[in-house]
Design a protein around this motif. Structure first.
Motif, mmCIF file in Angstrom:
data_model
loop_
_atom_site.group_PDB
_atom_site.id
_atom_site.type_symbol
_atom_site.label_atom_id
_atom_site.label_comp_id
_atom_site.label_asym_id
_atom_site.label_seq_id
_atom_site.Cartn_x
_atom_site.Cartn_y
_atom_site.Cartn_z
ATOM 1 N N TYR A 104 -44.013 125.524 58.253
ATOM 2 C CA TYR A 104 -43.654 126.619 57.350
ATOM 3 C C TYR A 104 -44.904 127.288 56.790
ATOM 4 O O TYR A 104 -44.987 128.517 56.733
ATOM 5 N N ARG A 105 -45.888 126.493 56.388
ATOM 6 C CA ARG A 105 -47.139 127.084 55.876
ATOM 7 C C ARG A 105 -47.819 127.907 56.978
ATOM 8 O O ARG A 105 -48.388 128.972 56.709
ATOM 9 N N ALA A 106 -47.751 127.414 58.204
ATOM 10 C CA ALA A 106 -48.329 128.167 59.322
ATOM 11 C C ALA A 106 -47.583 129.492 59.520
ATOM 12 O O ALA A 106 -48.192 130.538 59.771
ATOM 13 N N MET A 107 -46.248 129.445 59.372
ATOM 14 C CA MET A 107 -45.450 130.673 59.511
ATOM 15 C C MET A 107 -45.812 131.675 58.427
ATOM 16 O O MET A 107 -45.918 132.876 58.685
ATOM 17 N N GLN A 108 -46.002 131.186 57.198
ATOM 18 C CA GLN A 108 -46.389 132.112 56.123
ATOM 19 C C GLN A 108 -47.716 132.788 56.454
ATOM 20 O O GLN A 108 -47.865 134.000 56.294
ATOM 21 N N GLY A 109 -48.661 132.009 56.924
ATOM 22 C CA GLY A 109 -49.967 132.566 57.262
ATOM 23 C C GLY A 109 -49.875 133.575 58.401
ATOM 24 O O GLY A 109 -50.453 134.668 58.342
ATOM 25 N N ALA A 110 -49.115 133.206 59.419
ATOM 26 C CA ALA A 110 -48.983 134.082 60.581
ATOM 27 C C ALA A 110 -48.271 135.379 60.207
ATOM 28 O O ALA A 110 -48.660 136.475 60.640
ATOM 29 N N ALA A 111 -47.220 135.255 59.383
ATOM 30 C CA ALA A 111 -46.474 136.450 58.966
ATOM 31 C C ALA A 111 -47.363 137.351 58.114
ATOM 32 O O ALA A 111 -47.384 138.572 58.285
ATOM 33 N N ARG A 112 -48.112 136.739 57.198
ATOM 34 C CA ARG A 112 -49.020 137.514 56.340
ATOM 35 C C ARG A 112 -49.996 138.346 57.175
ATOM 36 O O ARG A 112 -50.200 139.528 56.908
ATOM 37 N N SER A 113 -50.602 137.716 58.154
ATOM 38 C CA SER A 113 -51.544 138.445 59.014
ATOM 39 C C SER A 113 -50.827 139.536 59.792
ATOM 40 O O SER A 113 -51.336 140.646 59.926
ATOM 41 N N ALA A 114 -49.643 139.204 60.298
ATOM 42 C CA ALA A 114 -48.930 140.142 61.166
ATOM 43 C C ALA A 114 -48.520 141.414 60.431
ATOM 44 O O ALA A 114 -48.428 142.483 61.032
ATOM 45 N N ILE A 115 -48.249 141.302 59.128
ATOM 46 C CA ILE A 115 -47.777 142.474 58.388
ATOM 47 C C ILE A 115 -48.896 143.177 57.621
ATOM 48 O O ILE A 115 -48.657 144.194 56.973
ATOM 49 N N ALA B 110 -42.860 142.359 63.347
ATOM 50 C CA ALA B 110 -44.165 141.712 63.509
ATOM 51 C C ALA B 110 -44.104 140.262 63.023
ATOM 52 O O ALA B 110 -44.653 139.353 63.656
ATOM 53 N N ALA B 111 -43.428 140.045 61.885
ATOM 54 C CA ALA B 111 -43.324 138.689 61.343
ATOM 55 C C ALA B 111 -42.521 137.800 62.288
ATOM 56 O O ALA B 111 -42.898 136.656 62.558
ATOM 57 N N ARG B 112 -41.423 138.356 62.816
ATOM 58 C CA ARG B 112 -40.585 137.593 63.749
ATOM 59 C C ARG B 112 -41.398 137.118 64.956
ATOM 60 O O ARG B 112 -41.309 135.955 65.360
ATOM 61 N N SER B 113 -42.172 138.010 65.513
ATOM 62 C CA SER B 113 -43.000 137.626 66.665
ATOM 63 C C SER B 113 -44.043 136.602 66.264
ATOM 64 O O SER B 113 -44.295 135.641 66.991
ATOM 65 N N ASP B 118 -43.679 128.731 66.007
ATOM 66 C CA ASP B 118 -43.373 127.712 64.998
ATOM 67 C C ASP B 118 -41.869 127.519 64.839
ATOM 68 O O ASP B 118 -41.391 126.401 64.661
ATOM 69 N N VAL B 119 -41.122 128.616 64.906
ATOM 70 C CA VAL B 119 -39.665 128.537 64.813
ATOM 71 C C VAL B 119 -39.124 127.681 65.965
ATOM 72 O O VAL B 119 -38.275 126.811 65.774
ATOM 73 N N ALA B 120 -39.648 127.915 67.145
ATOM 74 C CA ALA B 120 -39.181 127.155 68.315
ATOM 75 C C ALA B 120 -39.493 125.669 68.163
ATOM 76 O O ALA B 120 -38.659 124.807 68.481
ATOM 77 N N ALA B 121 -40.685 125.364 67.637
ATOM 78 C CA ALA B 121 -41.083 123.962 67.480
ATOM 79 C C ALA B 121 -40.194 123.250 66.463
ATOM 80 O O ALA B 121 -39.745 122.123 66.690
ATOM 81 N N VAL B 122 -39.924 123.916 65.340
ATOM 82 C CA VAL B 122 -39.063 123.311 64.314
ATOM 83 C C VAL B 122 -37.632 123.184 64.850
ATOM 84 O O VAL B 122 -36.975 122.156 64.671
#
Lengths: 133, 133
Positions: A104-115, B110-113, B118-122
């Motif tokens: 989840y923390r990785a997703m937050q980081g990735a989403a932050r960068s992506a947007i 962008a966030a979804r991509s 990570d979504v797939a792994a969880v």
């Protein structure tokens, strides 16, 4: 032209503009969002559901029911308690719990960068709207 | 080994696992999230705050107060109404409104991509937990 309108400064959010809520849903019974992640993190750091909840201004009852909802939704334990029940004994994250939190923390980081570029563009236009007012 | 546990099928979320709530905060007075974006989109499509709100199961009063909060937080109009007030006349998105909506949809994409791996792994680990149960 005033680049900084002092009357608006107090209204600027304390944290920089950006992602404030990311919820990811897996099934009708399981999602992970900022509150659940913070609770998992607090449990990992304090070793206690009660202390983790208190840190978030949450009653023990509320913290415990969140933990229960996560464990049930996951179909396995994300949080393991030393008494195995509603007692206020020690609590730790299972391997799955630690994995979910880290992902989840990785997703937050990735989403932050992506947007980031879109956030900057909207923020710039908002700044222009506020200055024109 | 059963790859599909029929007793669990009904519990799988209708939509595929993934992002269900993305909120982006700009100031103490302005954020954009899925509800506000859907309302803006509904107004763009129906030309009416009332119709846009109804589509979301929202009262006119609630839809109007959301529009007002957005317009005030933005310091300029995101939604323009033909009567300029609380009347149930026509409504359209301003250029800023259309821009905010488009940027928000881009952020969701962008966030979804960005979180997909990570979504797939969880999701994979959750599937294993459910099968073991």
């Amino acid at each position: 032209m005033r680049w900084i309108d002092r009357s608006k400064v107090a209204k600027v959010a304390k944290s920089p503009p950006g992602l404030t809520h990311l919820r990811v849903t897996f099934t009708d019974d399981f999602y992970i969002g900022p509150g659940r992640a913070d609770l998992l993190e607090g449990i990992a750091e304090t070793g206690s559901i009660s202390a983790a909840g208190k840190r978030m201004g949450m009653s023990y009852k509320r913290a415990w029911s969140l933990v229960q909802a996560m464990n049930e939704g996951w179909h396995a334990l994300l949080v393991e308690t030393s008494r195995g029940g509603a007692g206020q004994g020690g609590a730790t994250l299972s391997d799955d719990g630690a994995m979910v939190l880290a992902r989840y923390r990785a997703m937050q980081g990735a989403a932050r960068s992506a947007i980031a570029a879109d956030v900057a563009a909207v923020g710039k236009r908002l700044g222009e709207a506020a200055r024109k007012k």
